[in-house]
Design a protein around this motif. Structure first.
Motif, PDB file in Angstrom:
ATOM      1  N   CYS A 153     -10.973  -0.519   2.062  1.00 10.68           N
ATOM      2  CA  CYS A 153      -9.697  -0.817   2.719  1.00 10.68           C
ATOM      3  C   CYS A 153      -9.446   0.038   3.958  1.00 10.68           C
ATOM      4  CB  CYS A 153      -8.555  -0.618   1.734  1.00 10.68           C
ATOM      5  SG  CYS A 153      -8.586  -1.744   0.340  1.00 10.68           S
ATOM      6  N   PHE A 154     -10.005   1.222   3.964  1.00 11.00           N
ATOM      7  CA  PHE A 154      -9.710   2.214   4.999  1.00 11.00           C
ATOM      8  C   PHE A 154      -9.828   1.700   6.435  1.00 11.00           C
ATOM      9  CE2 PHE A 154     -11.430   5.483   7.865  1.00 11.00           C
ATOM     10  CZ  PHE A 154     -10.287   6.251   8.032  1.00 11.00           C
ATOM     11  N   ILE A 212      -8.592  10.606   3.542  1.00 13.92           N
ATOM     12  CA  ILE A 212      -9.930  10.022   3.675  1.00 13.92           C
ATOM     13  C   ILE A 212     -10.710  10.734   4.779  1.00 13.92           C
ATOM     14  CG2 ILE A 212     -11.221   7.952   4.372  1.00 13.92           C
ATOM     15  CD1 ILE A 212      -9.189   6.335   2.758  1.00 13.92           C
ATOM     16  N   PHE A 246       0.836  -1.207   0.000  1.00 13.71           N
ATOM     17  CA  PHE A 246       0.000   0.000   0.000  1.00 13.71           C
ATOM     18  C   PHE A 246       0.867   1.253   0.000  1.00 13.71           C
ATOM     19  CE2 PHE A 246      -3.665  -2.495   0.522  1.00 13.71           C
ATOM     20  CZ  PHE A 246      -4.791  -1.683   0.468  1.00 13.71           C
ATOM     21  N   GLN A 267      -2.624   9.803  -4.810  1.00  8.52           N
ATOM     22  CA  GLN A 267      -3.338  10.132  -3.573  1.00  8.52           C
ATOM     23  C   GLN A 267      -4.370   9.078  -3.200  1.00  8.52           C
ATOM     24  OE1 GLN A 267      -4.940  14.072  -3.571  1.00  8.52           O
ATOM     25  NE2 GLN A 267      -2.927  14.991  -3.458  1.00  8.52           N
ATOM     26  N   TRP A 268      -4.857   8.352  -4.174  1.00 11.35           N
ATOM     27  CA  TRP A 268      -5.934   7.378  -3.945  1.00 11.35           C
ATOM     28  C   TRP A 268      -5.514   6.034  -4.515  1.00 11.35           C
ATOM     29  CZ3 TRP A 268      -8.802   9.574  -0.521  1.00 11.35           C
ATOM     30  CH2 TRP A 268      -8.938  10.953  -0.518  1.00 11.35           C
ATOM     31  N   LEU A 269      -6.207   4.984  -4.131  1.00 11.21           N
ATOM     32  CA  LEU A 269      -5.810   3.659  -4.581  1.00 11.21           C
ATOM     33  C   LEU A 269      -5.949   3.485  -6.090  1.00 11.21           C
ATOM     34  CD1 LEU A 269      -7.183   1.449  -1.670  1.00 11.21           C
ATOM     35  CD2 LEU A 269      -4.851   2.259  -2.055  1.00 11.21           C
ATOM     36  N   LEU A 316       0.917   4.014  -2.959  1.00 15.86           N
ATOM     37  CA  LEU A 316       0.493   5.386  -2.683  1.00 15.86           C
ATOM     38  C   LEU A 316       1.643   6.395  -2.786  1.00 15.86           C
ATOM     39  CD1 LEU A 316      -1.902   4.532   0.263  1.00 15.86           C
ATOM     40  CD2 LEU A 316      -2.584   5.577  -1.923  1.00 15.86           C
ATOM     41  N   ASP A 350     -10.929   2.589  -1.763  1.00 13.66           N
ATOM     42  CA  ASP A 350     -10.425   3.339  -0.607  1.00 13.66           C
ATOM     43  C   ASP A 350     -11.326   3.120   0.607  1.00 13.66           C
ATOM     44  OD1 ASP A 350      -8.170   5.149  -1.807  1.00 13.66           O
ATOM     45  OD2 ASP A 350      -9.857   5.309  -3.196  1.00 13.66           O
ATOM     46  N   PRO A 387     -11.137   9.268  -4.832  1.00 12.74           N
ATOM     47  CA  PRO A 387     -11.580   8.241  -3.892  1.00 12.74           C
ATOM     48  C   PRO A 387     -12.605   7.316  -4.556  1.00 12.74           C
ATOM     49  CG  PRO A 387     -12.123  10.460  -3.087  1.00 12.74           C
ATOM     50  CD  PRO A 387     -11.476  10.608  -4.416  1.00 12.74           C
ATOM     51  N   THR A 388     -12.464   6.039  -4.311  1.00 10.90           N
ATOM     52  CA  THR A 388     -13.395   5.042  -4.850  1.00 10.90           C
ATOM     53  C   THR A 388     -13.790   4.079  -3.740  1.00 10.90           C
ATOM     54  OG1 THR A 388     -11.686   3.437  -5.444  1.00 10.90           O
ATOM     55  CG2 THR A 388     -12.228   5.127  -7.118  1.00 10.90           C
ATOM     56  N   TRP A 394      -2.671   9.007   3.244  1.00 11.41           N
ATOM     57  CA  TRP A 394      -3.917   8.522   2.636  1.00 11.41           C
ATOM     58  C   TRP A 394      -5.048   8.479   3.679  1.00 11.41           C
ATOM     59  CZ3 TRP A 394      -5.870   3.419   3.665  1.00 11.41           C
ATOM     60  CH2 TRP A 394      -6.924   3.020   2.860  1.00 11.41           C
TER      61      TRP A 394
END
Length: 103
Positions: A64-65, A91, A42, A50-52, A46, A61, A57-58, A87
């Motif tokens: 997994c967050f 979020i 990860f 900025q985002w996976l 990253l 993200d 953001p999807t 990251w």
């Protein structure tokens, strides 16, 4: 990025958390190793984004967050993963973010 599925996150950070918070009998050494592996992936992923995925953001993200952000509950330090920490903070800054215990 190396293909990383939810199962890798589950067998690492989540299982370590289950072991330490709820005394679920698991191989804590193995879960700690798996957590380090997935967090390294990860953090590297990253390092230049900025985002996976998709530069925004999807659901990836969001999914997994909590497991990643709550890793310290499983005695998994995030201190050596600066991109993961950044990251997590991104979020938390998203509109509509609602925290939960531990975050």
């Amino acid at each position: 990025m190396v293909v990383t599925a939810a199962n890798y996150i589950r067998q690492g950070p989540e299982f370590a958390r289950l072991y330490h918070l709820f005394q679920i009998p698991l191989d804590v050494e193995l879960t700690t190793e798996k957590a380090a592996e997935v967090l390294k992936v990860f953090d590297e992923h990253l390092s230049d984004r900025q985002w996976l995925e998709l530069n925004r953001p999807t659901i990836a993200d969001v999914a997994c967050f909590p497991y990643i952000a709550l890793a310290p509950d499983g005695k998994i330090s995030l201190d050596t993963y600066p991109n993961v920490l950044a990251w997590i903070e991104r979020i938390k800054q998203l509109p509509g973010y609602i925290g939960m215990p531990g975050l």
